[in-house]
Structures are given as C-alpha cells and as structure tokens.
Design a protein around this motif. Sequence first.
Motif, PDB file in Angstrom:
ATOM      1  N   LEU A 234       0.847  -1.192   0.000  1.00 63.88           N
ATOM      2  CA  LEU A 234       0.000   0.000   0.000  1.00 63.88           C
ATOM      3  C   LEU A 234       0.882   1.242   0.000  1.00 63.88           C
ATOM      4  O   LEU A 234       1.744   1.393   0.867  1.00 63.88           O
ATOM      5  CB  LEU A 234      -0.906   0.029   1.242  1.00 63.88           C
ATOM      6  CG  LEU A 234      -1.677  -1.253   1.598  1.00 63.88           C
ATOM      7  CD1 LEU A 234      -2.519  -1.028   2.859  1.00 63.88           C
ATOM      8  CD2 LEU A 234      -2.580  -1.691   0.448  1.00 63.88           C
ATOM      9  N   THR A 235       0.676   2.108  -0.970  1.00 66.21           N
ATOM     10  CA  THR A 235       1.463   3.346  -1.029  1.00 66.21           C
ATOM     11  C   THR A 235       0.528   4.536  -0.863  1.00 66.21           C
ATOM     12  O   THR A 235      -0.432   4.684  -1.625  1.00 66.21           O
ATOM     13  CB  THR A 235       2.186   3.462  -2.396  1.00 66.21           C
ATOM     14  OG1 THR A 235       2.824   2.217  -2.663  1.00 66.21           O
ATOM     15  CG2 THR A 235       3.202   4.582  -2.391  1.00 66.21           C
ATOM     16  N   ASP A 236       0.821   5.376   0.117  1.00 65.28           N
ATOM     17  CA  ASP A 236      -0.027   6.554   0.365  1.00 65.28           C
ATOM     18  C   ASP A 236      -0.097   7.459  -0.848  1.00 65.28           C
ATOM     19  O   ASP A 236       0.911   7.709  -1.492  1.00 65.28           O
ATOM     20  CB  ASP A 236       0.540   7.368   1.542  1.00 65.28           C
ATOM     21  CG  ASP A 236       0.174   6.737   2.866  1.00 65.28           C
ATOM     22  OD1 ASP A 236      -0.982   6.297   3.006  1.00 65.28           O
ATOM     23  OD2 ASP A 236       1.047   6.651   3.750  1.00 65.28           O
ATOM     24  N   LEU A 237      -1.290   7.928  -1.150  1.00 67.24           N
ATOM     25  CA  LEU A 237      -1.467   8.917  -2.212  1.00 67.24           C
ATOM     26  C   LEU A 237      -1.853  10.213  -1.522  1.00 67.24           C
ATOM     27  O   LEU A 237      -2.600  10.188  -0.550  1.00 67.24           O
ATOM     28  CB  LEU A 237      -2.607   8.493  -3.152  1.00 67.24           C
ATOM     29  CG  LEU A 237      -2.411   7.208  -3.954  1.00 67.24           C
ATOM     30  CD1 LEU A 237      -3.682   6.828  -4.686  1.00 67.24           C
ATOM     31  CD2 LEU A 237      -1.269   7.399  -4.948  1.00 67.24           C
ATOM     32  N   ASP A 238      -1.357  11.338  -2.013  1.00 65.77           N
ATOM     33  CA  ASP A 238      -1.771  12.558  -1.310  1.00 65.77           C
ATOM     34  C   ASP A 238      -2.745  13.382  -2.150  1.00 65.77           C
ATOM     35  O   ASP A 238      -2.650  14.601  -2.179  1.00 65.77           O
ATOM     36  CB  ASP A 238      -0.571  13.374  -0.803  1.00 65.77           C
ATOM     37  CG  ASP A 238       0.334  13.786  -1.935  1.00 65.77           C
ATOM     38  OD1 ASP A 238       0.106  13.284  -3.044  1.00 65.77           O
ATOM     39  OD2 ASP A 238       1.252  14.599  -1.711  1.00 65.77           O
ATOM     40  N   ASP A 239      -3.697  12.692  -2.822  1.00 69.43           N
ATOM     41  CA  ASP A 239      -4.726  13.462  -3.541  1.00 69.43           C
ATOM     42  C   ASP A 239      -5.792  13.883  -2.539  1.00 69.43           C
ATOM     43  O   ASP A 239      -6.820  13.248  -2.380  1.00 69.43           O
ATOM     44  CB  ASP A 239      -5.330  12.690  -4.722  1.00 69.43           C
ATOM     45  CG  ASP A 239      -5.721  11.271  -4.380  1.00 69.43           C
ATOM     46  OD1 ASP A 239      -5.314  10.796  -3.305  1.00 69.43           O
ATOM     47  OD2 ASP A 239      -6.430  10.654  -5.182  1.00 69.43           O
ATOM     48  N   ASP A 240      -5.486  14.981  -1.852  1.00 70.31           N
ATOM     49  CA  ASP A 240      -6.375  15.446  -0.794  1.00 70.31           C
ATOM     50  C   ASP A 240      -7.532  16.234  -1.390  1.00 70.31           C
ATOM     51  O   ASP A 240      -7.358  17.296  -1.962  1.00 70.31           O
ATOM     52  CB  ASP A 240      -5.578  16.318   0.180  1.00 70.31           C
ATOM     53  CG  ASP A 240      -6.397  16.660   1.400  1.00 70.31           C
ATOM     54  OD1 ASP A 240      -7.541  16.166   1.501  1.00 70.31           O
ATOM     55  OD2 ASP A 240      -5.892  17.426   2.237  1.00 70.31           O
ATOM     56  N   THR A 241      -8.736  15.687  -1.240  1.00 69.79           N
ATOM     57  CA  THR A 241      -9.924  16.333  -1.802  1.00 69.79           C
ATOM     58  C   THR A 241     -10.617  17.204  -0.755  1.00 69.79           C
ATOM     59  O   THR A 241     -11.717  17.675  -0.977  1.00 69.79           O
ATOM     60  CB  THR A 241     -10.931  15.269  -2.276  1.00 69.79           C
ATOM     61  OG1 THR A 241     -11.184  14.391  -1.171  1.00 69.79           O
ATOM     62  CG2 THR A 241     -10.396  14.479  -3.445  1.00 69.79           C
ATOM     63  N   GLY A 242      -9.987  17.390   0.370  1.00 67.59           N
ATOM     64  CA  GLY A 242     -10.624  18.151   1.451  1.00 67.59           C
ATOM     65  C   GLY A 242     -11.610  17.277   2.201  1.00 67.59           C
ATOM     66  O   GLY A 242     -12.247  17.712   3.144  1.00 67.59           O
ATOM     67  N   GLY A 243     -11.754  16.039   1.763  1.00 60.44           N
ATOM     68  CA  GLY A 243     -12.735  15.137   2.375  1.00 60.44           C
ATOM     69  C   GLY A 243     -12.097  14.239   3.410  1.00 60.44           C
ATOM     70  O   GLY A 243     -10.887  14.312   3.653  1.00 60.44           O
ATOM     71  N   PRO A 244     -12.903  13.403   3.985  1.00 63.94           N
ATOM     72  CA  PRO A 244     -12.425  12.540   5.059  1.00 63.94           C
ATOM     73  C   PRO A 244     -11.673  11.305   4.591  1.00 63.94           C
ATOM     74  O   PRO A 244     -11.158  10.565   5.404  1.00 63.94           O
ATOM     75  CB  PRO A 244     -13.719  12.132   5.765  1.00 63.94           C
ATOM     76  CG  PRO A 244     -14.766  12.218   4.698  1.00 63.94           C
ATOM     77  CD  PRO A 244     -14.348  13.322   3.788  1.00 63.94           C
ATOM     78  N   ALA A 245     -11.609  11.062   3.269  1.00 68.91           N
ATOM     79  CA  ALA A 245     -10.969   9.829   2.813  1.00 68.91           C
ATOM     80  C   ALA A 245      -9.472  10.021   2.625  1.00 68.91           C
ATOM     81  O   ALA A 245      -9.020  11.064   2.158  1.00 68.91           O
ATOM     82  CB  ALA A 245     -11.600   9.366   1.505  1.00 68.91           C
ATOM     83  N   ARG A 246      -8.711   9.018   3.024  1.00 69.20           N
ATOM     84  CA  ARG A 246      -7.280   8.971   2.746  1.00 69.20           C
ATOM     85  C   ARG A 246      -7.071   7.786   1.813  1.00 69.20           C
ATOM     86  O   ARG A 246      -7.585   6.708   2.075  1.00 69.20           O
ATOM     87  CB  ARG A 246      -6.468   8.765   4.036  1.00 69.20           C
ATOM     88  CG  ARG A 246      -6.551   9.945   5.003  1.00 69.20           C
ATOM     89  CD  ARG A 246      -5.769  11.163   4.497  1.00 69.20           C
ATOM     90  NE  ARG A 246      -6.062  12.365   5.271  1.00 69.20           N
ATOM     91  CZ  ARG A 246      -6.975  13.285   4.926  1.00 69.20           C
ATOM     92  NH1 ARG A 246      -7.701  13.133   3.833  1.00 69.20           N
ATOM     93  NH2 ARG A 246      -7.180  14.350   5.667  1.00 69.20           N
ATOM     94  N   TYR A 247      -6.322   7.996   0.724  1.00 74.68           N
ATOM     95  CA  TYR A 247      -6.201   6.951  -0.291  1.00 74.68           C
ATOM     96  C   TYR A 247      -4.819   6.336  -0.350  1.00 74.68           C
ATOM     97  O   TYR A 247      -3.821   7.008  -0.068  1.00 74.68           O
ATOM     98  CB  TYR A 247      -6.544   7.526  -1.671  1.00 74.68           C
ATOM     99  CG  TYR A 247      -8.025   7.782  -1.828  1.00 74.68           C
ATOM    100  CD1 TYR A 247      -8.884   6.732  -2.160  1.00 74.68           C
ATOM    101  CD2 TYR A 247      -8.563   9.046  -1.626  1.00 74.68           C
ATOM    102  CE1 TYR A 247     -10.250   6.954  -2.287  1.00 74.68           C
ATOM    103  CE2 TYR A 247      -9.925   9.273  -1.756  1.00 74.68           C
ATOM    104  CZ  TYR A 247     -10.758   8.223  -2.084  1.00 74.68           C
ATOM    105  OH  TYR A 247     -12.108   8.436  -2.202  1.00 74.68           O
ATOM    106  N   VAL A 248      -4.790   5.060  -0.718  1.00 73.44           N
ATOM    107  CA  VAL A 248      -3.519   4.396  -1.022  1.00 73.44           C
ATOM    108  C   VAL A 248      -3.656   3.734  -2.390  1.00 73.44           C
ATOM    109  O   VAL A 248      -4.761   3.450  -2.854  1.00 73.44           O
ATOM    110  CB  VAL A 248      -3.153   3.299   0.021  1.00 73.44           C
ATOM    111  CG1 VAL A 248      -2.957   3.897   1.406  1.00 73.44           C
ATOM    112  CG2 VAL A 248      -4.191   2.181   0.068  1.00 73.44           C
ATOM    113  N   ARG A 249      -2.529   3.512  -3.049  1.00 67.43           N
ATOM    114  CA  ARG A 249      -2.487   2.718  -4.279  1.00 67.43           C
ATOM    115  C   ARG A 249      -2.075   1.309  -3.878  1.00 67.43           C
ATOM    116  O   ARG A 249      -1.190   1.142  -3.032  1.00 67.43           O
ATOM    117  CB  ARG A 249      -1.457   3.336  -5.244  1.00 67.43           C
ATOM    118  CG  ARG A 249      -1.199   2.560  -6.498  1.00 67.43           C
ATOM    119  CD  ARG A 249      -2.272   2.708  -7.551  1.00 67.43           C
ATOM    120  NE  ARG A 249      -2.514   4.095  -7.930  1.00 67.43           N
ATOM    121  CZ  ARG A 249      -3.631   4.507  -8.543  1.00 67.43           C
ATOM    122  NH1 ARG A 249      -4.605   3.659  -8.824  1.00 67.43           N
ATOM    123  NH2 ARG A 249      -3.796   5.776  -8.858  1.00 67.43           N
TER     124      ARG A 249
END
Length: 344
Positions: A234-249
């Motif tokens: 799992l690699t952290d993605l920093d596409d911060d949409t201002g929302g509560p979700a944190r994404y990984v690839r």
Amino acid sequence: MTETSATLLPSGLQRMIDPFGRTISYLRVSVTDRCDLRCFYCMSEDMTFLPKADLLTLEELDRLCSAFIARGVRKLRLTGGEPLVRRNVMSLVRSLSRHLETGALNELTLTTNGSQLARFAAELKDCGVRRINVSLDTLDPTKFREITRWGDLQKVMAGIDAAQAAGLAVKINAVALKNLNEDEIPSLMEWAHGRGMALTLIEVMPMGDIGLGRADQYLPLSLLRARLASQYTLTDLDDDTGGPARYVRVSETGGKLGFITPMTHNFCESCNRVRITCTGTLHTCLGHEDASDLRKPLRASPNDDLLYAAIDRAIGLKPKGHDFIIDRRHNRPSVNRHMSVTGG
Ligand code: SAM
Ligand code: SF4
C-alpha cells in the motif's frame, strides 16, 4: 489575491467562509429519507419516515441547491435515504445540470445503493453526471440480504453493470463491519479494482438509534489497514480532496483504496462541506446536533435574501470539529440523527 477577490464571487455575491477560514464549496443534499433497503447499521427495521408533506418539493430543492451554487458551491452530491427512490428525482438532476453547462458547478454526483441504478444510469450520464458512488458491503448474496434486511444483490450488480456501460465512473463504498464482512475485504477490493473501480472503506459512525449496540459493529480501519498491508503493498497517495478519505495505491491490483475514519482520524481542519436534509435543514457538521432551518426563509419569500441571511448565520456557527464517541456504557448514539436523514 486581494481580500475582495478571495471572498467575492464573479456574481458579486459573497463566498461562504466559516469562522475558521474554511470556504464551503461542497454541498450534500438528502433528497428523501426513504429507502428501499434497511441496512442494519443505518436504519431500524421499523423506521418511521417523515410525512411526505414535510419534504421540500423538487422545485424547492432545486432553488435551494441553486442558491448554494450562487454562493460558491462547486460540487453537489445527491444522497438520501436512497436518492433514486424519490419520485421524479431525474427531473431535479436534469434541471440542476444547467449549472454544469454554465460552468458554475464543477461536479454533480450521487451516492446510491445501486438497486435502481439499472433504470437511471444512462439518463444520469446524459445529465452530465460523470461519476457516482455505489454502496456495497459484500459480494455474498446471503450476507447482502442479512445486512440490508431484504436487498437483492443481483439488482445492485445489474446497476453497476449499467453504470459502467453508460460510461459512469463508479466508486464502491463499503462499511467495515465486525464479524460480517471483515474477512471479505480483500476479495471485495480485488473485485472492485478488477473492474476499474476504487474501493473506499468506511468506519461505522454512531448515528441514530438503530435498535442495536454500535460497539458490536465497530471495526477500526487501522486494524483492517494493517491486515491488508501484510498481504498487499500500500502506497499513500496525497490526492487530498478536502474530504475525510485517505487513499492508497495497491501495487498488486493497481487500484485505489480509500479509508474514511471518522472515529480514529480527525479530518475536520480541511472540511469544505455542509449538508441539507430533505426538509431543508442545514447541518454544518455531521458530528454535531447543530441544525438551521432553511425551509422557512425559502418559503417566506420568492427572492433569496432571507435564505442567504439564514445560510450566513448557519455558516457563522460551523463547529471547528467533531468528536464521535461510541458510548459503550450507555450504548447510545452520540448523534441522534440517522445517516439516512442527514445524507451520508
Ligand atoms: N442509500 C444510499 C446508499 O446507501 O449509498 C445513500 C445514503 S447512505 C446513508 C450513504 C452512505 O452512508 C452509505 O455508503 C452507507 O453505507 C453509509 N452509512 C449509513 N449509515 C452509516 C453509519 N452509521 N456509519 C457509517 N456509514 C453509514
Ligand atoms: Fe438505505 Fe443507504 Fe441507509 Fe442502506 S445505507 S438503509 S441503502 S439509506
């Protein structure tokens, strides 16, 4: 940027900026509190729904949404209850799509349980909707029935097929449920990623009395993430949409995996959103009991001045953050509204 250009829109109207400097640009609207399913973490089996007369008409919802767009909302999400069970809901989607055409609105989207999607997917696409969220917690038809109390998984699958065939991007949202779907998360993720869909996992939030204890359902996503990390890269993605979700690839699948962790992660600093219910109540925070009635000013005058004043008062009171607690001693929700009323 000067102070004026930062706070004024090209129309001359003021942007909505709360006392903590957060600009409100995302509106979630619950178009109905009704639903054709009864997910056990969301509703009690014998939910009492609002009298139809209390609901805003579709024309009123359009006017309310348009007022928020005039004040700087760029993203609008229709939700519920189940948005696609509201009679004639497509006429609202169609009329709101004019704001996409003018460029005032950047995105019009919805969150759905997928059960009615097969009927509406092509029309949604035609109205300029580009992507939708479909909530699905399991791929097992028996478990699906157990979670939703009477839902038919086949219908949701047909809805997802129709959405993808229409060219809509689909994101799957799954609530992580202790002892129910926790072992299935890897297969759900592989299935979603295999179909080109991102998967977002959501922690159960203590909202509304559902006739059951919340502590029995709560599964911290930190635990799930650790389990997944032992199987996948799992690699952290920093596409911060201002929302509560944190994404990984996820390297092995190439897909995106999101975590919405209201219970363990504080995402309030960048909160750009407010919610309105199907009765025209504005909630500026999912985790607080704060509520402002917009139906009265909406109905009091055909011009929007009273409405704008009520919106400004409410935004001026937007809380800094929330503090959800699953109260194990008293086994009661920390917020009394159901998610289906507020709009998840
Ligand atoms: N009926 C639509 C659906 O299910 O997608 C839209 C409304 S539903 C309230 C929106 C989202 O909220 C769904 O993904 C659902 O799983 C989630 N949800 C409902 N109750 C919840 C709760 N108590 N905690 C966390 N998520 C919840
Ligand atoms: Fe209905 Fe969505 Fe709530 Fe399930 S989560 S009962 S589909 S509103």
